[in-house]
Write a protein that holds these residues in place. Structure first.
Motif, PDB file in Angstrom:
ATOM      1  N   PHE A 136     -17.157  19.307   2.638  1.00  0.00           N
ATOM      2  CA  PHE A 136     -17.515  17.929   2.981  1.00  0.00           C
ATOM      3  C   PHE A 136     -16.684  16.952   2.140  1.00  0.00           C
ATOM      4  O   PHE A 136     -16.150  15.966   2.664  1.00  0.00           O
ATOM      5  CB  PHE A 136     -19.007  17.703   2.743  1.00  0.00           C
ATOM      6  N   LEU A 137     -16.543  17.251   0.846  1.00  0.00           N
ATOM      7  CA  LEU A 137     -15.749  16.391  -0.025  1.00  0.00           C
ATOM      8  C   LEU A 137     -14.274  16.418   0.376  1.00  0.00           C
ATOM      9  O   LEU A 137     -13.579  15.404   0.274  1.00  0.00           O
ATOM     10  CB  LEU A 137     -15.910  16.824  -1.482  1.00  0.00           C
ATOM     11  N   GLN A 138     -13.783  17.580   0.816  1.00  0.00           N
ATOM     12  CA  GLN A 138     -12.417  17.636   1.328  1.00  0.00           C
ATOM     13  C   GLN A 138     -12.257  16.704   2.525  1.00  0.00           C
ATOM     14  O   GLN A 138     -11.244  16.014   2.654  1.00  0.00           O
ATOM     15  CB  GLN A 138     -12.062  19.065   1.747  1.00  0.00           C
ATOM     16  N   GLY A 139     -13.256  16.686   3.394  1.00  0.00           N
ATOM     17  CA  GLY A 139     -13.212  15.793   4.544  1.00  0.00           C
ATOM     18  C   GLY A 139     -13.194  14.330   4.129  1.00  0.00           C
ATOM     19  O   GLY A 139     -12.483  13.510   4.728  1.00  0.00           O
ATOM     20  N   VAL A 140     -13.969  13.988   3.084  1.00  0.00           N
ATOM     21  CA  VAL A 140     -13.973  12.620   2.573  1.00  0.00           C
ATOM     22  C   VAL A 140     -12.578  12.244   2.070  1.00  0.00           C
ATOM     23  O   VAL A 140     -12.039  11.174   2.402  1.00  0.00           O
ATOM     24  CB  VAL A 140     -15.005  12.466   1.435  1.00  0.00           C
ATOM     25  N   GLY A 141     -11.978  13.136   1.256  1.00  0.00           N
ATOM     26  CA  GLY A 141     -10.647  12.857   0.725  1.00  0.00           C
ATOM     27  C   GLY A 141      -9.596  12.764   1.812  1.00  0.00           C
ATOM     28  O   GLY A 141      -8.721  11.881   1.780  1.00  0.00           O
ATOM     29  N   SER A 142      -9.674  13.647   2.801  1.00  0.00           N
ATOM     30  CA  SER A 142      -8.722  13.609   3.912  1.00  0.00           C
ATOM     31  C   SER A 142      -8.833  12.315   4.694  1.00  0.00           C
ATOM     32  O   SER A 142      -7.827  11.729   5.107  1.00  0.00           O
ATOM     33  CB  SER A 142      -8.964  14.799   4.851  1.00  0.00           C
ATOM     34  N   ALA A 143     -10.067  11.864   4.920  1.00  0.00           N
ATOM     35  CA  ALA A 143     -10.264  10.607   5.648  1.00  0.00           C
ATOM     36  C   ALA A 143      -9.659   9.440   4.884  1.00  0.00           C
ATOM     37  O   ALA A 143      -8.988   8.572   5.469  1.00  0.00           O
ATOM     38  CB  ALA A 143     -11.756  10.372   5.886  1.00  0.00           C
ATOM     39  N   MET A 144      -9.882   9.390   3.589  1.00  0.00           N
ATOM     40  CA  MET A 144      -9.358   8.296   2.775  1.00  0.00           C
ATOM     41  C   MET A 144      -7.836   8.241   2.821  1.00  0.00           C
ATOM     42  O   MET A 144      -7.245   7.156   2.952  1.00  0.00           O
ATOM     43  CB  MET A 144      -9.834   8.449   1.327  1.00  0.00           C
ATOM     44  N   ALA A 145      -7.189   9.405   2.715  1.00  0.00           N
ATOM     45  CA  ALA A 145      -5.727   9.431   2.706  1.00  0.00           C
ATOM     46  C   ALA A 145      -5.142   9.272   4.104  1.00  0.00           C
ATOM     47  O   ALA A 145      -4.226   8.478   4.334  1.00  0.00           O
ATOM     48  CB  ALA A 145      -5.242  10.738   2.076  1.00  0.00           C
ATOM     49  N   ALA A 175       6.952   6.399  -5.153  1.00  0.00           N
ATOM     50  CA  ALA A 175       7.658   6.141  -3.900  1.00  0.00           C
ATOM     51  C   ALA A 175       6.985   5.127  -2.991  1.00  0.00           C
ATOM     52  O   ALA A 175       7.664   4.384  -2.277  1.00  0.00           O
ATOM     53  CB  ALA A 175       7.845   7.462  -3.131  1.00  0.00           C
ATOM     54  N   LEU A 176       5.660   5.083  -2.982  1.00  0.00           N
ATOM     55  CA  LEU A 176       4.984   4.174  -2.058  1.00  0.00           C
ATOM     56  C   LEU A 176       5.028   2.743  -2.572  1.00  0.00           C
ATOM     57  O   LEU A 176       4.815   2.510  -3.763  1.00  0.00           O
ATOM     58  CB  LEU A 176       3.531   4.607  -1.840  1.00  0.00           C
ATOM     59  N   PRO A 177       5.288   1.792  -1.702  1.00  0.00           N
ATOM     60  CA  PRO A 177       5.348   0.397  -2.129  1.00  0.00           C
ATOM     61  C   PRO A 177       3.982  -0.119  -2.524  1.00  0.00           C
ATOM     62  O   PRO A 177       2.967   0.266  -1.950  1.00  0.00           O
ATOM     63  CB  PRO A 177       5.863  -0.332  -0.888  1.00  0.00           C
ATOM     64  N   GLY A 178       3.953  -0.965  -3.516  1.00  0.00           N
ATOM     65  CA  GLY A 178       2.697  -1.562  -3.929  1.00  0.00           C
ATOM     66  C   GLY A 178       2.221  -2.583  -2.910  1.00  0.00           C
ATOM     67  O   GLY A 178       3.024  -3.274  -2.286  1.00  0.00           O
ATOM     68  N   ASP A 179       0.947  -2.680  -2.720  1.00  0.00           N
ATOM     69  CA  ASP A 179       0.406  -3.656  -1.785  1.00  0.00           C
ATOM     70  C   ASP A 179      -0.878  -4.233  -2.363  1.00  0.00           C
ATOM     71  O   ASP A 179      -1.591  -3.578  -3.107  1.00  0.00           O
ATOM     72  CB  ASP A 179       0.136  -3.030  -0.410  1.00  0.00           C
ATOM     73  N   ILE A 219       0.796   2.617   6.450  1.00  0.00           N
ATOM     74  CA  ILE A 219       1.904   2.523   5.491  1.00  0.00           C
ATOM     75  C   ILE A 219       3.236   2.765   6.198  1.00  0.00           C
ATOM     76  O   ILE A 219       4.219   2.055   5.976  1.00  0.00           O
ATOM     77  CB  ILE A 219       1.706   3.533   4.342  1.00  0.00           C
ATOM     78  N   LEU A 220       3.248   3.759   7.083  1.00  0.00           N
ATOM     79  CA  LEU A 220       4.495   4.142   7.746  1.00  0.00           C
ATOM     80  C   LEU A 220       5.086   3.007   8.570  1.00  0.00           C
ATOM     81  O   LEU A 220       6.285   2.722   8.497  1.00  0.00           O
ATOM     82  CB  LEU A 220       4.251   5.386   8.615  1.00  0.00           C
ATOM     83  N   VAL A 221       4.253   2.322   9.358  1.00  0.00           N
ATOM     84  CA  VAL A 221       4.794   1.281  10.235  1.00  0.00           C
ATOM     85  C   VAL A 221       5.215   0.042   9.465  1.00  0.00           C
ATOM     86  O   VAL A 221       6.012  -0.755   9.965  1.00  0.00           O
ATOM     87  CB  VAL A 221       3.799   0.898  11.353  1.00  0.00           C
ATOM     88  N   THR A 222       4.693  -0.137   8.242  1.00  0.00           N
ATOM     89  CA  THR A 222       5.153  -1.259   7.440  1.00  0.00           C
ATOM     90  C   THR A 222       6.446  -0.935   6.697  1.00  0.00           C
ATOM     91  O   THR A 222       7.191  -1.836   6.321  1.00  0.00           O
ATOM     92  CB  THR A 222       4.083  -1.682   6.415  1.00  0.00           C
ATOM     93  N   LEU A 223       6.715   0.345   6.509  1.00  0.00           N
ATOM     94  CA  LEU A 223       7.959   0.768   5.872  1.00  0.00           C
ATOM     95  C   LEU A 223       9.126   0.742   6.852  1.00  0.00           C
ATOM     96  O   LEU A 223      10.246   0.366   6.487  1.00  0.00           O
ATOM     97  CB  LEU A 223       7.803   2.186   5.302  1.00  0.00           C
ATOM     98  N   PHE A 224       8.870   1.163   8.083  1.00  0.00           N
ATOM     99  CA  PHE A 224       9.934   1.294   9.080  1.00  0.00           C
ATOM    100  C   PHE A 224       9.661   0.301  10.211  1.00  0.00           C
ATOM    101  O   PHE A 224       8.879   0.569  11.120  1.00  0.00           O
ATOM    102  CB  PHE A 224       9.997   2.724   9.615  1.00  0.00           C
ATOM    103  N   THR A 225      10.321  -0.839  10.151  1.00  0.00           N
ATOM    104  CA  THR A 225      10.072  -1.906  11.120  1.00  0.00           C
ATOM    105  C   THR A 225      11.091  -1.914  12.256  1.00  0.00           C
ATOM    106  O   THR A 225      10.797  -2.443  13.320  1.00  0.00           O
ATOM    107  CB  THR A 225      10.104  -3.273  10.418  1.00  0.00           C
ATOM    108  N   GLU A 226      12.271  -1.344  12.020  1.00  0.00           N
ATOM    109  CA  GLU A 226      13.297  -1.323  13.063  1.00  0.00           C
ATOM    110  C   GLU A 226      12.952  -0.212  14.054  1.00  0.00           C
ATOM    111  O   GLU A 226      12.661   0.921  13.641  1.00  0.00           O
ATOM    112  CB  GLU A 226      14.672  -1.090  12.426  1.00  0.00           C
ATOM    113  N   LYS A 245      -2.081   1.785  -0.608  1.00  0.00           N
ATOM    114  CA  LYS A 245      -1.579   2.744  -1.596  1.00  0.00           C
ATOM    115  C   LYS A 245      -2.721   3.260  -2.463  1.00  0.00           C
ATOM    116  O   LYS A 245      -2.817   4.465  -2.735  1.00  0.00           O
ATOM    117  CB  LYS A 245      -0.508   2.096  -2.467  1.00  0.00           C
ATOM    118  N   SER A 246      -3.593   2.361  -2.897  1.00  0.00           N
ATOM    119  CA  SER A 246      -4.732   2.771  -3.722  1.00  0.00           C
ATOM    120  C   SER A 246      -5.638   3.732  -2.969  1.00  0.00           C
ATOM    121  O   SER A 246      -6.111   4.738  -3.529  1.00  0.00           O
ATOM    122  CB  SER A 246      -5.533   1.540  -4.162  1.00  0.00           C
TER     123      SER A 246
END
Length: 486
Positions: A110-119, A189-193, A126-133, A79-80
Motif C-alpha cells: 500500500f505504501l509503495q502505491g502511495v509513493g508511486s502515485a506521488m511520483a 537534473a530536475l528544474p526547480g519549481d 514535468i516532461l511537457v514543461t521541459l520539452f516545449t518544441e 519536483k518536491s
C-alpha cells in the motif's frame, strides 16, 4: 507556477532519463510481483483470497491518489512531490522485501502505491514543461513510453529469474539502488519549481471526496470477480463511490479554490484522449494477462518461458515507440498515428479470437506479438493528446488525471474480462468440455470483448478527438509561451 528550465541541453535529457527511470521502477514493480506471487504465498502463508491483496493494495493506493498527488504537485512544486514520492516508494520497497508475514507485506505494498502515485502523478507534467518544441516533445514522449513497455516485459522475465536464483524478497530489494540513484540524480537534473501555494487550491473537502471515491471505486471493481456484478457488495459500494465522485464534481464547480479546476475538461482533446485511453487499456488487459495465462494454463509454458515468448511484443512496442512514433507524430499528427495504432491492436485482438487449443507459437501467437507494436504508436500519441490542453499551472493535474484513467482502465479490464472469461469457462466445463478447451473458450470471450472495446476507442478517437489546432477551448501546451508563464 514559476518554473525554471534547465540551463543546458544535456540537463534536459538527463532529466528525461531520471523521469524514465522512475517510470521503469514503477512498471517493473507491477509486473515483477505477479510472477513471484506463488513463492510469497508459500513462504508467508497467504490464503488464496488474501494473495490478491498483494496486487490490490498497491493498485488501490496508486489509482486512488494520483489525481490528488497531481494537483498537490502543482501547488507545492512538482519536483518536491517527485522526490518525496520516490523516497516513500524506496522505503516501502525495503519494508516489503523484509516482510515476514502477510499483513506487513500488504501494508508495504500500500505504501509503495502511495509513493508511486506521488511520483508518477507529476512525471508528465514535468516532461511537457521541459520539452516545449513539438518534435522534441514527441521524441521525449516516445522514449518515456518505451521505458513503460520495456519495464512490463522485463519484469515478467526478471521476476522469474530473481525468484528462482535468489528469493522473492529480492524483487523488492532491487528497487533500492534504482530508487536511491533516481533521487540523487533528480536533485541535480530536475528544474526547480515553485508551486502556486496551497492557498491556490487547498480544497480539503474535495481531496477527501475524490480520494475516498476513487479508492472505494477501484476496490469495488477489483472485487467484482469474487462477489459478482449484481451482488449487494458490488452495487452498494459502487453506488457510494459514484456518490462521492459526484459530490466531488459538484464541490469543484462551487469551491473558491478547487482541487481540480473543471476547466481542464473544456479541452475536447484532453477529455477524448482520456476516454480513449480508458477503453484501450481495458482492452489491453487481454494481452498483458490473459495471453500469459493461456500460454501457461493451456499450452503448458513455464513462467520464464511465458516471459520470453512475450519478449517480441516488448521489442516491437519499444522499437516503434523509441524510433518511429516521434517522427510519425511530428509529420502526421498524434490523432492519425493514434488511429493507425488502434487499428493494429484491433487486428491483434481479432487474431486472438481464433487462437486454437493446440496453438503453434510461430503461426498463432508470434503474429500477435508483432501486431501489438501498435501499442508503441498508441501510448505516445495518447500522452501527447492527453497533455495537449494543460496550462502550466495545471500540468501536474493533467498528468495525474491521465495516469488515473490508466489505472481505472486497467482495473475495469481486470474485472470485466476476467469475470466474463471465468463464466464462459465454467459453462463449458459444465457441458463436459476438457479443461484446456473450456479455458480457451473463456479466453476467446475476453479477446472478443477486448476487440469491441478497441472498436469503441477507435470510434471515439475518430469522432471526438480533433487536431490540437482545432481544439480552441483550452490553451494548448504546444505553445511554449504558456509553459514558461508564471
Amino acid at each position: 507556477m514559476s518554473y525554471t528550465a534547465p540551463s543546458s541541453q544535456p540537463s534536459r535529457w538527463l532529466a528525461l532519463i531520471v523521469l524514465s527511470a522512475a517510470m521503469l521502477m514503477t512498471v517493473l514493480d507491477g509486473s515483477i510481483v505477479t510472477v513471484a506471487m506463488p513463492a510469497m504465498q508459500r513462504d508467508l502463508g497467504f490464503s488464496p483470497a488474501g494473495l490478491s491483496w498483494i496486487v490490490n493494495a498497491y493498485g488501490i493506493a496508486f489509482g486512488g491518489l494520483l489525481l490528488l498527488a497531481g494537483r498537490l504537485g502543482d501547488l507545492i512544486g512538482r519536483k518536491s512531490m517527485f522526490l518525496a514520492g520516490n523516497a516513500v516508494f524506496t522505503a516501502a520497497s525495503l519494508l516489503a522485501g523484509a516482510a515476514t508475514g502477510p499483513g506487513l507485506l500488504i501494508a508495504a505494498r500500500f505504501l509503495q502505491g502511495v509513493g508511486s502515485a506521488m511520483a508518477s502523478a507529476v512525471v508528465l507534467g514535468i516532461l511537457v514543461t521541459l520539452f516545449t518544441e513539438p518534435a522534441e516533445r514527441a521524441k521525449a514522449i516516445g522514449i518515456f513510453s518505451f521505458t513503460g513497455a520495456a519495464g512490463a516485459s522485463i519484469g515478467q522475465v526478471l521476476g522469474g529469474v530473481i525468484t528462482d536464483a535468489l528469493s522473492w524478497h529480492w524483487i523488492f530489494f532491487i528497487n533500492l539502488p534504482i530508487g536511491l540513484a533516481t533521487i540523487t540524480l533528480a536533485i541535480r537534473a530536475l528544474p526547480g519549481d515553485r508551486g502556486a501555494g496551497l492557498a491556490a487550491g487547498a480544497d480539503v473537502i474535495g481531496a477527501v471526496l475524490v480520494t475516498s471515491g476513487l479508492m472505494l471505486g477501484i476496490y469495488t471493481v477489483v472485487k467484482i470477480e469474487e462477489y459478482g456484478w449484481l451482488a449487494a457488495h458490488t452495487l452498494g459500494l459502487g453506488a457510494v463511490s459514484l456518490a462521492l465522485l459526484a459530490a466531488f464534481v459538484i464541490r469543484q464547480a462551487t469551491a473558491r479554490t478547487p482541487l481540480m479546476p473543471l476547466r481542464i475538461f473544456r479541452s475536447r482533446t484532453v477529455s477524448g484522449a482520456n476516454l480513449v485511453q480508458m477503453l484501450a487499456l481495458s482492452a489491453m488487459f487481454a494481452f498483458q494477462i490473459i495471453v500469459a495465462l493461456f500460454m501457461q494454463k493451456v499450452l503448458g509454458y513455464s513462467a520464464l518461458g511465458t516471459g520470453l515468448a512475450m519478449l517480441p511484443a516488448a521489442v516491437a512496442i519499444g522499437a516503434v515507440s523509441l524510433f518511429v512514433s516521434a517522427r510519425l507524430n511530428t509529420r502526421f499528427g498524434a490523432r492519425r498515428v493514434l488511429l493507425v495504432g488502434l487499428a493494429l491492436l484491433l487486428a491483434a485482438m481479432g487474431w486472438l479470437t481464433r487462437v486454437p487449443v493446440t496453438a503453434n507459437y510461430v503461426t498463432d501467437l508470434l503474429p500477435v506479438m508483432l501486431l501489438i507494436a501498435g501499442g508503441g504508436l498508441v501510448l505516445p500519441a495518447l500522452t501527447t493528446l492527453g497533455m495537449s490542453g494543460a496550462k502550466a499551472d495545471d500540468a501536474g493535474l493533467a498528468s495525474g488525471l491521465f495516469n488515473t484513467t490508466q489505472q481505472v482502465g486497467m482495473a475495469i479490464g481486470v474485472a470485466v474480462l476476467s469475470t466474463l472469461a471465468a463464466s464462459r469457462t465454467e459453462d463449458l466445463l459444465s457441458a463436459g468440455q476438457s479443461q484446456a478447451v473450456a479455458l480457451t473458450g473463456g479466453y476467446h470471450v475476453a479477446f472478443t470483448i477486448s476487440a469491441a472495446l478497441l472498436v469503441a476507442a477507435f470510434i471515439v478517437a475518430l469522432t471526438v478527438l480533433r487536431r490540437p489546432e482545432q481544439d480552441t477551448t483550452a490553451t494548448t501546451a504546444e505553445d511554449p509561451a504558456v509553459l514558461t508563464s508564471a
